[in-house]
Design an enzyme around this catalytic site. Structure first.
Site, PDB file in Angstrom:
ATOM      1  N   GLU A  36       0.913  -1.253  -0.175  1.00 43.13           N
ATOM      2  CA  GLU A  36      -0.116   0.044   0.012  1.00 43.13           C
ATOM      3  C   GLU A  36       0.887   1.261  -0.015  1.00 43.13           C
ATOM      4  OE1 GLU A  36      -2.883   0.328   3.286  1.00 43.13           O
ATOM      5  OE2 GLU A  36      -3.524   2.218   2.514  1.00 43.13           O
ATOM      6  N   ARG A 262       4.978 -13.096   9.983  1.00 47.64           N
ATOM      7  CA  ARG A 262       5.514 -11.911   9.355  1.00 47.64           C
ATOM      8  C   ARG A 262       6.887 -11.692  10.208  1.00 47.64           C
ATOM      9  NH1 ARG A 262       2.944  -7.282  10.030  1.00 47.64           N
ATOM     10  NH2 ARG A 262       4.561  -5.932  10.967  1.00 47.64           N
ATOM     11  N   LYS A 272       4.300   0.511   9.715  1.00 47.19           N
ATOM     12  CA  LYS A 272       4.219   1.553   8.982  1.00 47.19           C
ATOM     13  C   LYS A 272       3.659   2.933   9.598  1.00 47.19           C
ATOM     14  CE  LYS A 272       2.799   0.083   4.881  1.00 47.19           C
ATOM     15  NZ  LYS A 272       2.505  -0.110   3.577  1.00 47.19           N
TER      16      LYS A 272
END
Ligand code: ATP
Ligand code: MG
Length: 569
Positions: A36, A262, A272
Site C-alpha cells: 500500500e 511476518r 508503517k
C-alpha cells in the site's frame, strides 16, 4: 545460491510444488507483491518481496508489483516512487507488470453490482457505531441490521446514489450478506465499500466510494491471474472472506491465499504507522534516516541488497511468529562487506603522535593491502610523515593490566609502517590534558616487521596529519533500547523506548587521503573500526559525511543458538 536455500523447501514452496504437480492453474505460478503506498518499505517487506519474486522465479513464473491503493486518505504518489526504487534496488524486476488496485475500480464496482443483484450484498444505513455494536463479540453472535433485507432494487439504487456522492461519509456502506452468527467475526456481513470524499492520487475525483481491502485484494489477484497470494498471518481469518468473495463471482482465475509469519526484528518496529510517527514527530531525520529499518534507511546506512537478501533467505519462511535478532542482519551485512569493502585507515578521535627521530619535512609512501579477502583488489600507497594522528583511546598514560596498546616506554606497530616506542607526552599547560604523544621509530621495521624477530602486542591504525582529509562521521546504535519496543508497558508509548544514543556525530575525524576520491554511497572498512559508507544525502564535495554501517564486532555467536532453536520448531 545462499546456504539456507539449498536446504529443504519451506512449507510455501512445498504447497506450490504440489499444486504444480497436480496441474492446478495449468501448472502456472504467478505471485504478486502488493504494497500500500502509504509509507516506505521496511525490512519486513523485504522478506515478502524476496519470497514472492524468488518463488515465482524458481517455478518459472512471474511476480507482479501491485499497489494496493484503495485508501486515498493515507496514500501518496511519492511513496509509489520510493517503493519502486526500493524493490529495484533489492534486485527484483517486475517487467511491465506494474499494476494498481485503483485500475480495477470500474471492474470492482461491476462485481459489487453483481453481488447486490444476487442478493449477496446490501446497503446498510446503520452508523459506524451501531454496526460495531451489532457485530457481537468472540463469544456472542452478532445481530442482523434492520436494513439487511432491503430489496435488490432498493440496494442498487442506494449504491448508485452512494457512488454519485449523495450521501455523506459514514451515512451508509455496502456490506456482504453472509452470516451475522459466524464464529469468524470477519464473516459477519463485512463492509465492502465505504464513502470517502477524498480525491485519489490516480483516479482524481472520479470516485467517492472506495472498496475495502477484503473486497479489492482477492479480486485484484483474480483479475491478474495470480495463482498464489502470499500474505502475513494476520490475514489468516480473512482467508474465509477471500474465498467467499471469489466463490460468489464469475472471476477469471482462482487464486489461493497462503499465510506466513511476518518478520519481527529486535530493537526496532516494523509497522508503517509507527515508522510514520517517528518521522512526523522528528525522532528521526526522515524515512531514510540510517537508523530506520526501512530499505531506504538501510541503503543509506550502507547495507547491500545482497546482504538483505541473504538475511531473508536465512530467516526463511514459517508459520510461527518470532523476533529475529538484529545481530543476525548485521552479521549478514558484515559478511558481505568483508568480501567487497576496501580497507582504509581513518582516525575518529584524533590524538597527535610526533616521531622525534623522523626528519621534519620528509614523507614516504608505504604499501597497504586494499582487501586481504580479495587479492585482486591490489594495494595502494599511504603517506607517512613525522606527525601522525592515532586514536585517543589507543594511548593510556597509566595503562591497566590488560591494555596492550601504546603507553609510556612501550613499543607498538603502526599498521603497514614502523614500530614506534613512546617517549613521553605533551600536556596543555592550562588543562593538563594530553595533547600530544611523543615517540621514536625504528627505521629497520619498515613495513611492520622487526628483522630481529622482536614482537609487539598491538598494531594501531594511523593517518599522516599533513595529508589527512577531514570528515564528519556518524555512529549508530539500535534505535530502541528495548528488545521488543512493541511490548509497551501501561501508560507508556513505544517512543519511550527510543535509544538516546542511537546517533553520535563526530566532527574533525581524520582520514587517509585516498578517501578524497570516495563518492556518495561508496563503502569501506575503516581498519579496526567497522564498515562505513559515504552518506548520500549530507555529503558535500570536499566535505564528506560517513555513516558507520556496522561495527566489526560480531555478536552473532549469541544469536546462533536462537537460530538453531528457530529451525527446530
Ligand atoms: P505494516 O504492518 O508495516 O503497516 P502492511 O502490511 O500494512 O505493513 P503493506 O504495504 O500492506 O503493509 O504490505 C505489503 C506486503 O508486505 C503484504 O503482503 C504484507 O503481508 C507484507 N508485509 C508487511 N509487513 C511484513 C513483515 N513484517 N514481514 C513480512 N511481510 C510483511
Ligand atoms: Mg497492509
Amino acid at each position: 545460491m545462499s546456504e539456507a536455500r539449498r536446504k529443504k523447501p519451506d512449507f510455501i514452496r512445498q504447497i506450490i510444488a504440489e499444486d504444480v504437480k497436480q496441474g492446478k492453474n495449468g501448472g502456472r505460478v504467478h505471485t504478486r507483491f502488493p504494497p500500500e503506498p502509504n509509507g516506505y518499505l521496511h525490512i519486513g517487506h523485504a522478506k515478502a518481496i524476496c519470497l514472492n519474486f524468488e518463488v515465482a522465479e524458481e517455478f518459472g513464473g512471474l511476480c507482479n508489483l501491485r499497489f494496493d491503493d484503495t485508501n486515498p486518505t493515507k496514500e501518496d504518489p511519492h511513496y509509489v516512487e520510493a517503493i519502486k526504487e526500493d524493490v529495484r534496488w533489492l534486485g527484483f524486476d517486475w517487467g511491465e507488470r506494474e499494476y494498481y488496485a485503483s485500475d480495477y475500480f470500474d471492474q470492482l464496482y461491476e462485481y459489487a453490482l453483481q453481488l447486490i443483484k444476487a442478493g449477496k450484498a446490501y446497503v446498510d444505513s446503520l452508523s459506524q457505531e451501531e454496526i460495531r455494536k451489532y457485530r457481537g463479540t468472540l463469544t456472542e453472535p452478532g445481530k442482523e441490521s434492520p436494513y439487511r433485507n432491503r430489496s435488490v432494487e432498493e440496494n442498487l439504487e442506494l449504491f448508485e446514489r452512494m457512488r454519485a456522492g449523495e450521501f455523506e461519509e459514514g451515512e451508509c456502506v455496502l456490506r456482504a450478506k453472509i452470516d451475522m452468527a459466524s464464529p469468524n467475526i470477519l464473516m459477519r456481513d463485512p463492509t465492502l465499500y465505504r464513502i470517502k470524499k477524498v480525491p485519489h492520487h490516480r483516479t482524481g475525483n472520479k470516485w467517492c466510494i472506495y472498496p475495502m481491502y477484503d473486497f479489492a485484494h482477492c479480486l485484484s489477484d483474480a483479475i491478474e491471474g495470480i495463482t498464489h497470494s502470499l500474505c502475513t498471518l494476520e490475514f489468516e481469518n480473512n482467508r474465509a472472506l477471500y474465498d467467499w468473495v471469489l466463490d460468489q463471482l464469475p472471476v477469471p482465475s482462482r487464486p489461493r491465499q497462503i499465510e506466513f509469519a511476518r518478520l519481527n526484528l529486535s530493537h526496532t518496529v516494523l509497522s508503517k504507522r509507527k515508522l510514520l510517527k517517528l518521522v512526523q514527530e522528528g525522532h528521526v531525520d526522515g524515512w531514510d534516516d540510517p537508523r530506520m529499518p526501512t530499505i531506504a534507511g538501510m541503503r543509506r546506512r550502507g547495507y547491500t541488497p545482497e546482504a538483505i537478501r541473504e538475511f531473508c533467505n536465512r530467516i526463511g519462511v514459517a508459520k510461527n511468529e518470532s523476533i529475529v535478532d538484529f545481530a543476525l542482519l548485521e552479521h549478514c551485512v558484515r559478511q558481505d562487506l568483508n568480501k567487497r569493502a576496501p580497507r582504509v585507515m581513518a582516525v575518529l578521535d584524533p590524538l597527535r603522535l610526533v616521531i622525534e627521530n623522523y626528519p621534519e619535512g620528509k614523507e614516504e609512501y608505504l604499501e597497504a593491502i586494499n582487501n586481504p579477502e580479495d587479492p585482486s583488489a591490489g594495494t595502494r600507497l599511504v603517506p607517512f610523515s613525522r606527525v601522525l594522528y592515532i586514536e585517543k583511546e589507543d594511548f593510556m598514560e597509566n595503562p591497566p593490566k590488560k591494555f596492550y596498546r601504546l603507553a609510556p616506554g612501550r613499543e607498538v606497530r603502526l599498521r603497514y609502517a614502523y614500530f614506534v616506542r613512546c617517549t613521553g607526552v605533551v600536556r596543555d599547560p592550562k588543562t593538563g590534558e594530553i595533547v600530544e604523544v611523543r615517540c621514536t621509530y625504528d627505521p629497520a621495521t619498515r613495513g611492520g616487521d622487526a628483522p630481529d624477530g622482536r614482537k609487539v602486542k598491538a598494531t594501531l591504525h594511523w593517518v599522516s596529519a599533513a595529508h589527512a582529509i577531514e570528515a564528519e562521521v556518524r555512529l549508530y546504535e539500535n534505535l530502541f533500547t528495548k528488545r521488543d519496543p512493541n511490548d509497551v508497558e501501561e501508560g507508556k508509548d513505544f517512543t519511550d523506548y527510543l535509544n538516546p544514543n542511537s546517533l553520535r556525530i563526530l566532527k574533525g575525524c581524520k582520514l587517509e587521503p585516498s578517501l578524497a576520491q570516495a563518492k556518495p554511497g561508496d563503502r569501506f572498512q575503516f581498519e579496526r573500526l567497522g564498515y562505513f559508507c559515504v552518506d548520500t544525502k549530507d555529503s558535500k564535495p570536499g566535505k564528506p559525511v560517513f555513516n558507520r554501517t556496522v561495527t566489526l564486532k560480531d555478536t552473532w555467536a549469541k544469536v546462533r543458538e536462537k537460530e538453531v532453536s528457530l529451525k527446530e520448531n
